[in-house]
Write an enzyme that holds these catalytic residues in place. Sequence first.
Site, PDB file in Angstrom:
ATOM      1  N   ARG A 169       0.850  -1.189   0.000  1.00  0.00           N
ATOM      2  CA  ARG A 169       0.000   0.000   0.000  1.00  0.00           C
ATOM      3  C   ARG A 169       0.888   1.242   0.000  1.00  0.00           C
ATOM      4  O   ARG A 169       1.862   1.321   0.774  1.00  0.00           O
ATOM      5  CB  ARG A 169      -0.890   0.043   1.249  1.00  0.00           C
ATOM      6  N   GLU A 172      -2.632   7.641  -4.969  1.00  0.00           N
ATOM      7  CA  GLU A 172      -3.000   6.961  -6.219  1.00  0.00           C
ATOM      8  C   GLU A 172      -4.223   7.652  -6.800  1.00  0.00           C
ATOM      9  O   GLU A 172      -5.105   8.034  -6.028  1.00  0.00           O
ATOM     10  CB  GLU A 172      -3.336   5.486  -5.951  1.00  0.00           C
ATOM     11  N   HIS A 226      -0.643  -0.173  -9.696  1.00  0.00           N
ATOM     12  CA  HIS A 226      -1.379  -1.056  -8.765  1.00  0.00           C
ATOM     13  C   HIS A 226      -2.001  -2.246  -9.506  1.00  0.00           C
ATOM     14  O   HIS A 226      -3.222  -2.442  -9.512  1.00  0.00           O
ATOM     15  CB  HIS A 226      -2.452  -0.262  -8.008  1.00  0.00           C
TER      16      HIS A 226
END
Length: 324
Positions: free
Chosen positions: A237, A266, A285
Amino acid sequence: MKVFVTKTIAPEAVAFMKEAGVEVTEWKERRELEPEELIGHCMNHNALLYAGHGKLDRRFLDTCNHLKVIALHSVGFDNVDVKAATDLQIPVGNTPGVLSAATAETAFLLMMAVSRKAFYMHRRILNGEWGFSEPMDNLGISLQGKTLGIFGLGKIGMELARQATAVYNMKIIYHNRRHNEEAEHTYGAAYVSFDELLAQSDVLSVHAALTPETKNTFNTQAFRKMKPGSIFINAARGGIHQEDDLIAALNDGLIWGAGLDVTNPEPMKADNPLLKMPTVAILPHIGSATVETRTAMAMIAARNIVAGLKNEPLPHPVNPEVYS
Ligand code: DGY
Protein backbone atom coordinates in the site's frame (compact mmCIF):
# COMPACT_ATOMS: atom_id res chain seq x y z
CA MET A 1 -32.02 -10.21 -3.09
CA LYS A 2 -29.99 -7.64 -4.97
CA VAL A 3 -26.25 -6.90 -5.06
CA PHE A 4 -24.60 -3.76 -6.41
CA VAL A 5 -21.21 -4.42 -8.04
CA THR A 6 -19.05 -1.29 -8.34
CA LYS A 7 -16.92 -2.35 -11.34
CA THR A 8 -16.89 -4.93 -14.11
CA ILE A 9 -15.63 -8.20 -12.60
CA ALA A 10 -15.00 -11.72 -13.95
CA PRO A 11 -18.20 -12.95 -15.66
CA GLU A 12 -17.93 -16.33 -13.90
CA ALA A 13 -18.56 -14.59 -10.58
CA VAL A 14 -21.58 -12.69 -11.91
CA ALA A 15 -23.00 -15.96 -13.31
CA PHE A 16 -22.41 -17.69 -9.95
CA MET A 17 -24.41 -15.03 -8.09
CA LYS A 18 -27.22 -15.09 -10.65
CA GLU A 19 -27.44 -18.89 -10.46
CA ALA A 20 -27.80 -18.52 -6.70
CA GLY A 21 -30.87 -16.34 -7.33
CA VAL A 22 -29.22 -12.97 -6.71
CA GLU A 23 -30.18 -10.00 -8.89
CA VAL A 24 -26.90 -8.38 -9.98
CA THR A 25 -26.47 -4.70 -10.91
CA GLU A 26 -23.02 -3.93 -12.35
CA TRP A 27 -21.73 -0.33 -12.56
CA LYS A 28 -20.41 -0.15 -16.12
CA GLU A 29 -19.11 3.42 -16.36
CA ARG A 30 -15.30 3.57 -16.44
CA ARG A 31 -14.94 6.03 -13.55
CA GLU A 32 -14.93 5.85 -9.77
CA LEU A 33 -18.34 6.37 -8.17
CA GLU A 34 -18.75 9.51 -6.08
CA PRO A 35 -19.56 8.70 -2.42
CA GLU A 36 -23.12 9.98 -2.76
CA GLU A 37 -23.68 7.95 -5.93
CA LEU A 38 -22.47 4.81 -4.15
CA ILE A 39 -24.86 5.46 -1.28
CA GLY A 40 -27.70 6.06 -3.76
CA HIS A 41 -27.13 2.69 -5.43
CA CYS A 42 -26.68 0.83 -2.14
CA MET A 43 -30.04 2.16 -0.96
CA ASN A 44 -31.71 0.00 -3.63
CA HIS A 45 -29.68 -3.12 -2.92
CA ASN A 46 -29.18 -5.61 -0.09
CA ALA A 47 -25.49 -6.26 -0.65
CA LEU A 48 -22.42 -4.50 -2.01
CA LEU A 49 -19.57 -6.11 -3.97
CA TYR A 50 -16.92 -3.40 -3.79
CA ALA A 51 -13.97 -3.27 -6.20
CA GLY A 52 -11.76 -0.26 -5.62
CA HIS A 53 -9.87 1.62 -2.95
CA GLY A 54 -12.34 4.35 -2.00
CA LYS A 55 -13.25 4.81 1.65
CA LEU A 56 -16.14 2.87 3.14
CA ASP A 57 -16.20 4.98 6.30
CA ARG A 58 -18.54 5.19 9.29
CA ARG A 59 -20.79 7.73 7.56
CA PHE A 60 -21.24 5.43 4.57
CA LEU A 61 -21.84 2.40 6.80
CA ASP A 62 -24.26 4.24 9.08
CA THR A 63 -26.23 5.40 6.05
CA CYS A 64 -26.18 1.95 4.44
CA ASN A 65 -26.69 -0.07 7.62
CA HIS A 66 -29.33 -2.15 5.84
CA LEU A 67 -26.60 -3.97 3.84
CA LYS A 68 -26.55 -7.65 4.72
CA VAL A 69 -22.98 -8.09 3.44
CA ILE A 70 -20.11 -6.13 1.92
CA ALA A 71 -17.74 -8.26 -0.16
CA LEU A 72 -14.48 -6.60 -1.13
CA HIS A 73 -12.77 -7.51 -4.39
CA SER A 74 -9.41 -7.24 -2.62
CA VAL A 75 -7.42 -8.81 0.16
CA GLY A 76 -6.62 -5.38 1.65
CA PHE A 77 -9.37 -3.80 3.74
CA ASP A 78 -7.60 -0.66 4.98
CA ASN A 79 -10.24 1.43 3.14
CA VAL A 80 -13.06 0.06 5.32
CA ASP A 81 -13.98 1.15 8.84
CA VAL A 82 -14.21 -2.46 10.02
CA LYS A 83 -15.01 -1.42 13.60
CA ALA A 84 -18.04 0.55 12.37
CA ALA A 85 -19.17 -2.38 10.19
CA THR A 86 -18.89 -4.71 13.19
CA ASP A 87 -20.79 -2.27 15.44
CA LEU A 88 -23.54 -2.25 12.80
CA GLN A 89 -23.40 -6.07 12.46
CA ILE A 90 -22.46 -5.88 8.77
CA PRO A 91 -20.20 -8.78 7.75
CA VAL A 92 -17.32 -7.69 5.50
CA GLY A 93 -15.46 -10.21 3.34
CA ASN A 94 -12.12 -10.08 1.52
CA THR A 95 -10.17 -12.31 -0.90
CA PRO A 96 -7.18 -13.79 0.95
CA GLY A 97 -4.70 -16.36 -0.39
CA VAL A 98 -5.45 -16.29 -4.11
CA LEU A 99 -3.36 -13.22 -4.96
CA SER A 100 -0.13 -14.10 -3.14
CA ALA A 101 1.70 -15.53 -6.14
CA ALA A 102 0.67 -12.76 -8.56
CA THR A 103 1.54 -9.98 -6.11
CA ALA A 104 4.90 -11.55 -5.28
CA GLU A 105 5.62 -11.86 -9.01
CA THR A 106 4.95 -8.13 -9.34
CA ALA A 107 7.41 -7.32 -6.55
CA PHE A 108 9.94 -9.63 -8.23
CA LEU A 109 9.36 -7.96 -11.59
CA LEU A 110 9.93 -4.52 -10.03
CA MET A 111 13.09 -5.73 -8.29
CA MET A 112 14.50 -7.00 -11.61
CA ALA A 113 13.36 -3.94 -13.56
CA VAL A 114 14.96 -1.52 -11.10
CA SER A 115 18.19 -3.48 -10.77
CA ARG A 116 18.71 -3.30 -14.56
CA LYS A 117 17.06 0.12 -15.16
CA ALA A 118 14.69 -1.70 -17.53
CA PHE A 119 11.82 0.81 -17.70
CA TYR A 120 14.27 3.70 -18.23
CA MET A 121 16.11 1.83 -21.00
CA HIS A 122 12.79 1.15 -22.71
CA ARG A 123 11.95 4.87 -22.57
CA ARG A 124 15.33 5.71 -24.08
CA ILE A 125 14.70 3.49 -27.08
CA LEU A 126 11.27 5.10 -27.54
CA ASN A 127 13.02 8.48 -27.51
CA GLY A 128 15.45 7.35 -30.24
CA GLU A 129 18.36 7.28 -27.77
CA TRP A 130 19.69 3.71 -28.27
CA GLY A 131 22.66 5.10 -30.22
CA PHE A 132 26.25 4.72 -29.15
CA SER A 133 27.11 3.04 -25.85
CA GLU A 134 30.29 2.35 -23.88
CA PRO A 135 30.98 -0.78 -21.79
CA MET A 136 30.49 1.21 -18.60
CA ASP A 137 27.22 2.87 -19.62
CA ASN A 138 23.86 2.00 -18.09
CA LEU A 139 25.14 -0.52 -15.61
CA GLY A 140 22.71 -2.23 -13.27
CA ILE A 141 23.21 -4.14 -10.05
CA SER A 142 23.34 -7.96 -9.88
CA LEU A 143 20.87 -9.56 -7.51
CA GLN A 144 22.76 -12.89 -7.22
CA GLY A 145 23.38 -13.80 -3.59
CA LYS A 146 22.22 -10.40 -2.32
CA THR A 147 20.14 -9.88 0.82
CA LEU A 148 16.39 -9.47 0.42
CA GLY A 149 14.69 -7.81 3.40
CA ILE A 150 10.94 -8.37 3.69
CA PHE A 151 8.85 -5.99 5.76
CA GLY A 152 5.72 -7.98 6.64
CA LEU A 153 6.41 -11.64 5.92
CA GLY A 154 2.97 -13.21 5.39
CA LYS A 155 1.69 -15.20 2.41
CA ILE A 156 2.91 -12.74 -0.26
CA GLY A 157 6.30 -12.33 1.42
CA MET A 158 6.64 -16.12 1.61
CA GLU A 159 6.04 -16.43 -2.11
CA LEU A 160 8.59 -13.69 -2.84
CA ALA A 161 11.10 -15.47 -0.58
CA ARG A 162 10.52 -18.66 -2.58
CA GLN A 163 11.12 -16.89 -5.89
CA ALA A 164 14.14 -14.90 -4.70
CA THR A 165 15.93 -17.89 -3.16
CA ALA A 166 15.19 -20.10 -6.18
CA VAL A 167 16.24 -17.63 -8.88
CA TYR A 168 18.91 -15.46 -7.25
CA ASN A 169 19.96 -17.51 -4.21
CA MET A 170 19.16 -14.43 -2.15
CA LYS A 171 19.56 -14.42 1.62
CA ILE A 172 16.24 -13.61 3.31
CA ILE A 173 15.86 -11.40 6.38
CA TYR A 174 12.54 -10.08 7.64
CA HIS A 175 10.79 -7.91 10.16
CA ASN A 176 7.28 -8.75 11.35
CA ARG A 177 4.99 -8.35 14.31
CA ARG A 178 5.68 -12.04 15.04
CA HIS A 179 8.14 -14.71 13.95
CA ASN A 180 7.35 -16.65 10.78
CA GLU A 181 8.68 -20.10 11.65
CA GLU A 182 7.73 -21.60 8.30
CA ALA A 183 9.85 -18.97 6.49
CA GLU A 184 12.73 -19.55 8.88
CA HIS A 185 12.53 -23.30 8.33
CA THR A 186 11.85 -23.33 4.57
CA TYR A 187 13.90 -20.36 3.34
CA GLY A 188 16.38 -19.87 6.17
CA ALA A 189 14.80 -16.45 6.74
CA ALA A 190 16.31 -14.60 9.69
CA TYR A 191 14.19 -12.37 11.93
CA VAL A 192 15.85 -8.96 12.47
CA SER A 193 14.92 -5.69 14.14
CA PHE A 194 13.52 -2.92 11.94
CA ASP A 195 16.82 -1.01 12.06
CA GLU A 196 18.75 -4.16 11.11
CA LEU A 197 16.36 -4.72 8.22
CA LEU A 198 17.11 -1.21 6.96
CA ALA A 199 20.87 -1.53 7.44
CA GLN A 200 21.34 -5.01 5.94
CA SER A 201 18.89 -5.23 2.99
CA ASP A 202 20.21 -4.88 -0.56
CA VAL A 203 16.58 -5.01 -1.65
CA LEU A 204 13.86 -4.11 0.85
CA SER A 205 10.37 -5.19 -0.16
CA VAL A 206 7.21 -4.09 1.67
CA HIS A 207 4.39 -6.64 2.07
CA ALA A 208 2.64 -5.40 5.20
CA ALA A 209 -0.96 -4.24 5.54
CA LEU A 210 -1.58 -0.51 5.84
CA THR A 211 -2.50 0.17 9.47
CA PRO A 212 -2.02 3.16 11.79
CA GLU A 213 1.23 1.45 12.88
CA THR A 214 2.66 0.94 9.37
CA LYS A 215 1.49 4.26 7.86
CA ASN A 216 4.45 6.37 6.60
CA THR A 217 6.96 3.86 8.05
CA PHE A 218 9.31 4.47 5.13
CA ASN A 219 10.19 8.13 5.54
CA THR A 220 13.42 10.13 5.49
CA GLN A 221 14.44 8.75 8.86
CA ALA A 222 14.12 5.17 7.56
CA PHE A 223 15.71 5.87 4.14
CA ARG A 224 18.72 7.38 5.94
CA LYS A 225 19.30 4.04 7.65
CA MET A 226 19.20 2.03 4.41
CA LYS A 227 22.29 1.00 2.43
CA PRO A 228 23.30 3.63 -0.19
CA GLY A 229 23.20 0.97 -2.95
CA SER A 230 19.88 -0.53 -1.95
CA ILE A 231 16.53 -0.84 -3.73
CA PHE A 232 13.16 -0.07 -2.11
CA ILE A 233 10.10 -2.01 -3.37
CA ASN A 234 6.48 -1.45 -2.36
CA ALA A 235 3.74 -3.71 -3.74
CA ALA A 236 1.51 -3.44 -0.65
CA ARG A 237 0.00 0.00 0.00
CA GLY A 238 1.34 3.43 -0.97
CA GLY A 239 0.48 4.82 2.47
CA ILE A 240 3.33 2.80 3.97
CA HIS A 241 5.91 5.07 2.33
CA GLN A 242 6.20 8.85 2.28
CA GLU A 243 6.54 9.67 -1.41
CA ASP A 244 8.22 13.09 -1.08
CA ASP A 245 10.75 11.53 1.28
CA LEU A 246 11.35 8.73 -1.23
CA ILE A 247 11.98 11.23 -4.02
CA ALA A 248 14.43 13.12 -1.80
CA ALA A 249 16.15 9.88 -0.73
CA LEU A 250 16.72 8.93 -4.39
CA ASN A 251 17.92 12.42 -5.33
CA ASP A 252 20.30 12.51 -2.36
CA GLY A 253 21.66 9.01 -3.08
CA LEU A 254 20.47 7.61 0.26
CA ILE A 255 19.23 4.60 -1.72
CA TRP A 256 19.94 3.45 -5.29
CA GLY A 257 16.49 2.76 -6.71
CA ALA A 258 12.81 2.10 -6.12
CA GLY A 259 10.04 -0.02 -7.60
CA LEU A 260 6.43 0.79 -6.76
CA ASP A 261 3.20 -0.98 -7.67
CA VAL A 262 1.42 1.27 -5.20
CA THR A 263 1.89 5.01 -4.88
CA ASN A 264 1.03 7.69 -2.38
CA PRO A 265 -1.35 9.12 -3.52
CA GLU A 266 -3.00 6.96 -6.22
CA PRO A 267 -3.29 7.43 -9.09
CA MET A 268 0.20 8.91 -9.56
CA LYS A 269 0.26 12.13 -11.59
CA ALA A 270 2.09 12.02 -14.94
CA ASP A 271 4.49 14.79 -13.85
CA ASN A 272 5.75 12.88 -10.79
CA PRO A 273 9.58 13.12 -10.81
CA LEU A 274 9.86 9.40 -9.97
CA LEU A 275 8.69 8.58 -13.50
CA LYS A 276 11.79 10.21 -15.00
CA MET A 277 14.39 8.58 -12.75
CA PRO A 278 16.62 5.89 -14.36
CA THR A 279 16.57 3.58 -11.34
CA VAL A 280 12.84 3.71 -10.72
CA ALA A 281 10.05 1.47 -12.04
CA ILE A 282 6.39 2.32 -11.41
CA LEU A 283 3.31 0.19 -12.08
CA PRO A 284 -0.33 1.29 -11.61
CA HIS A 285 -1.38 -1.06 -8.77
CA ILE A 286 -1.58 -4.20 -10.91
CA GLY A 287 -0.15 -6.66 -8.38
CA SER A 288 -3.06 -9.09 -8.65
CA ALA A 289 -3.95 -8.35 -12.27
CA THR A 290 -3.76 -11.74 -13.96
CA VAL A 291 -6.75 -13.51 -15.51
CA GLU A 292 -6.39 -16.37 -13.07
CA THR A 293 -6.04 -14.24 -9.97
CA ARG A 294 -8.76 -11.69 -10.74
CA THR A 295 -11.16 -14.55 -11.58
CA ALA A 296 -10.34 -16.29 -8.31
CA MET A 297 -10.78 -13.02 -6.38
CA ALA A 298 -14.16 -12.35 -8.00
CA MET A 299 -15.32 -15.89 -7.21
CA ILE A 300 -14.41 -15.49 -3.54
CA ALA A 301 -16.21 -12.14 -3.42
CA ALA A 302 -19.26 -13.71 -5.09
CA ARG A 303 -19.26 -16.58 -2.56
CA ASN A 304 -19.09 -14.04 0.26
CA ILE A 305 -22.11 -12.22 -1.24
CA VAL A 306 -24.21 -15.36 -1.65
CA ALA A 307 -23.42 -16.57 1.88
CA GLY A 308 -24.14 -13.15 3.39
CA LEU A 309 -27.47 -12.86 1.60
CA LYS A 310 -28.44 -16.31 2.92
CA ASN A 311 -27.56 -15.17 6.45
CA GLU A 312 -24.75 -17.72 6.48
CA PRO A 313 -21.22 -16.93 7.77
CA LEU A 314 -19.00 -15.55 5.01
CA PRO A 315 -16.30 -17.98 3.83
CA HIS A 316 -13.73 -15.17 4.20
CA PRO A 317 -14.83 -12.57 6.75
CA VAL A 318 -12.52 -9.82 7.99
CA ASN A 319 -14.79 -9.22 11.01
CA PRO A 320 -15.78 -12.71 12.20
CA GLU A 321 -16.73 -11.04 15.51
CA VAL A 322 -20.12 -10.23 13.91
CA TYR A 323 -20.99 -13.90 14.44
CA SER A 324 -20.11 -14.04 18.12
C1 DGY B 1 -5.63 -6.11 -2.83
O1 DGY B 1 -6.31 -7.12 -3.08
O2 DGY B 1 -5.64 -5.59 -1.72
C2 DGY B 1 -4.82 -5.56 -3.95
O3 DGY B 1 -4.11 -4.45 -3.58
C3 DGY B 1 -5.70 -5.25 -5.14
O4 DGY B 1 -6.58 -4.25 -4.80
